[in-house]
Design an enzyme around this catalytic site. Structure first.
Site, PDB file in Angstrom:
ATOM      1  N   GLN A   1      72.754 125.081 127.826  1.00  0.00           N
ATOM      2  CA  GLN A   1      72.265 123.722 127.588  1.00  0.00           C
ATOM      3  C   GLN A   1      73.247 122.931 126.730  1.00  0.00           C
ATOM      4  OE1 GLN A   1      69.470 121.941 128.732  1.00  0.00           O
ATOM      5  NE2 GLN A   1      70.768 120.349 127.834  1.00  0.00           N
TER       6      GLN A   1
ATOM      7  N   ASP B   1      64.025 117.686 121.143  1.00  0.00           N
ATOM      8  CA  ASP B   1      63.600 118.664 122.146  1.00  0.00           C
ATOM      9  C   ASP B   1      62.087 118.787 122.035  1.00  0.00           C
ATOM     10  OD1 ASP B   1      63.650 120.631 124.076  1.00  0.00           O
ATOM     11  OD2 ASP B   1      64.357 122.221 122.751  1.00  0.00           O
TER      12      ASP B   1
ATOM     13  N   HIS C   1      70.513 128.740 123.244  1.00  0.00           N
ATOM     14  CA  HIS C   1      70.514 128.140 124.585  1.00  0.00           C
ATOM     15  C   HIS C   1      71.913 127.583 124.862  1.00  0.00           C
ATOM     16  CE1 HIS C   1      69.004 126.677 128.208  1.00  0.00           C
ATOM     17  NE2 HIS C   1      68.059 125.850 127.819  1.00  0.00           N
TER      18      HIS C   1
ATOM     19  N   CYS D   1      66.868 117.853 126.411  1.00  0.00           N
ATOM     20  CA  CYS D   1      67.144 118.848 127.455  1.00  0.00           C
ATOM     21  C   CYS D   1      66.036 118.938 128.498  1.00  0.00           C
ATOM     22  CB  CYS D   1      67.441 120.206 126.843  1.00  0.00           C
ATOM     23  SG  CYS D   1      66.033 120.992 126.036  1.00  0.00           S
TER      24      CYS D   1
ATOM     25  N   ARG E   1      73.809 120.554 133.680  1.00  0.00           N
ATOM     26  CA  ARG E   1      73.430 121.959 133.597  1.00  0.00           C
ATOM     27  C   ARG E   1      73.963 122.703 134.820  1.00  0.00           C
ATOM     28  NH1 ARG E   1      68.621 123.000 130.856  1.00  0.00           N
ATOM     29  NH2 ARG E   1      68.528 125.048 131.840  1.00  0.00           N
TER      30      ARG E   1
ATOM     31  N   ARG F   1      66.829 134.374 131.516  1.00  0.00           N
ATOM     32  CA  ARG F   1      66.073 133.402 130.721  1.00  0.00           C
ATOM     33  C   ARG F   1      64.880 134.167 130.162  1.00  0.00           C
ATOM     34  NH1 ARG F   1      65.372 127.734 130.434  1.00  0.00           N
ATOM     35  NH2 ARG F   1      63.192 127.133 130.121  1.00  0.00           N
TER      36      ARG F   1
END
Length: 353
Positions: free
Chosen positions: A171, A263, A168, A303, A330, A141
């Protein structure tokens, strides 16, 4: 010996059941059921075909059904380890990775910026080679997508993108799994993105059309997605005969949509832009008024973490919100990605179906 045999039988059952899921997926019959993932990293969904992405989702769904609902014990990663590189903190990514990998019998190793400095105290090339000698896969990440690309180039083990400034993918796989569970299908759904042209949107642009989903995007001027990514998305839209629409009007983007998605407006590393962004995104909050423009069966995704200015409480805590189901998923998509990446690296053929 008996334990290893049990692992092999569990893996074989997973391959068989996943193949059955491929054959009965509601979004359409696949053109192939034998998917070869040998030597593959998961850096962006652009690098995966429609059938390969569907296969990833079918496997995540199968793991969830067998472990959560049937109570099966599947130590598929017994004796395996995963390096978790976290330049950016995250509640969901860390918990889902650590609990999911352990649930499959493996050992996750959490590395923060206090433990590892990518390209600072040690070159990325050296880090990749060290991790390759001690672990079976890496979930990273990070801030820069280029760091992931270099890790993947230099490592001899699979690299999974846990988040970067560009994409991502984990996700979005969780989002699609959530929508599949809720609607029973993906093909024909219209997704409305209302917010920043960020890494999450980029991953949707790289994959939605492959499932036959339409996409309507609203971003403020100056906050549009990368033009190069938009160009690829337009090509996908033509290839898969889907609709792709861009606007600066949130209500126009919401028109007829089945799924409203947003988001954070201010990602980690953008804190100094807060005042500018709050002004630019005025009017972009998703409310029940926004939902009046959407399809009657509309749902909401985020998310997380969520701020009230992005979506109000009435929507966020309503039955239309799938955000917490999305958060749980997730775990299952990361379990899938870890298990499949390591299995692909370990098996001679890499053929899982």
């Amino acid at each position: 010996m008996l334990f290893n045999l049990r692992n092999l039988l569990n893996a074989a059952t997973l391959r068989k059941s996943s193949k059955q899921l491929v054959q009965h997926f509601r979004s359409g019959q696949p053109t192939q059921t034998n998917v070869n993932l040998k030597g593959r990293d998961l850096l962006t969904l652009q690098n995966y075909t429609a059938e390969e992405i569907k296969y990833l989702l079918w496997t995540a769904s199968d793991l969830k059904q067998r472990i959560k609902y049937k109570g099966e014990y599947l130590p598929l990663l017994q004796g395996k380890s995963l390096a978790m590189i976290f330049e950016k903190r995250s509640t969901r990514t860390r918990l889902s990775t650590e609990t999911g990998f352990a649930l499959l019998g493996g050992h996750p190793c959490f590395l923060t910026t206090q433990d590892i400095h990518l390209g600072v105290n040690e070159s990325l090339t050296d880090t990749a080679r060290v991790l390759s000698s001690m672990t079976n896969a890496v979930l990273a990440r990070v801030y820069k997508q280029s760091d992931l690309d270099l890790l993947a180039k230099e490592a001899s083990i699979p690299i999974v993108n846990g988040l970067s400034d560009s994409y991502h993918p984990i996700q979005i796989l969780a989002d699609y799994l959530t929508l599949q569970e809720h609607y029973g299908y993906l093909k024909g759904l219209t997704i409305s993105w209302i917010g920043d042209g960020n890494n999450v949107l980029n991953s949707i642009l790289m994959s939605a059309a492959k499932f036959g989903m339409h996409l309507r995007v609203a971003t403020p001027k100056g906050f549009e997605p990368d033009p190069n990514i938009v160009k690829v998305a337009e090509e996908y839209s033509k290839e898969y005969s889907t609709k792709l629409f861009f606007t600066t009007d949130p209500l126009e983007a919401a028109s007829g949509a089945n799924v409203l998605v947003t988001d954070t407006w201010i990602s980690m590393g953008q804190e100094e832009e807060k005042a500018e962004r709050m002004k630019a995104f005025h009017g972009y909050q998703i409310t029940m008024q926004t939902g009046k423009y959407a399809a009657s069966d509309w749902t909401f995704l985020h998310c997380l973490p969520r701020k009230p200015q992005e979506v109000d409480d009435e929507v966020f805590y309503s039955p239309r919100s799938l955000a917490f189901q999305e958060a749980e998923n997730r775990k299952w998509t990361i379990m899938m990605a870890s298990e499949m990446a390591i299995r692909a690296a370990m098996e001679g053929s890499g053929n899982f179906a």
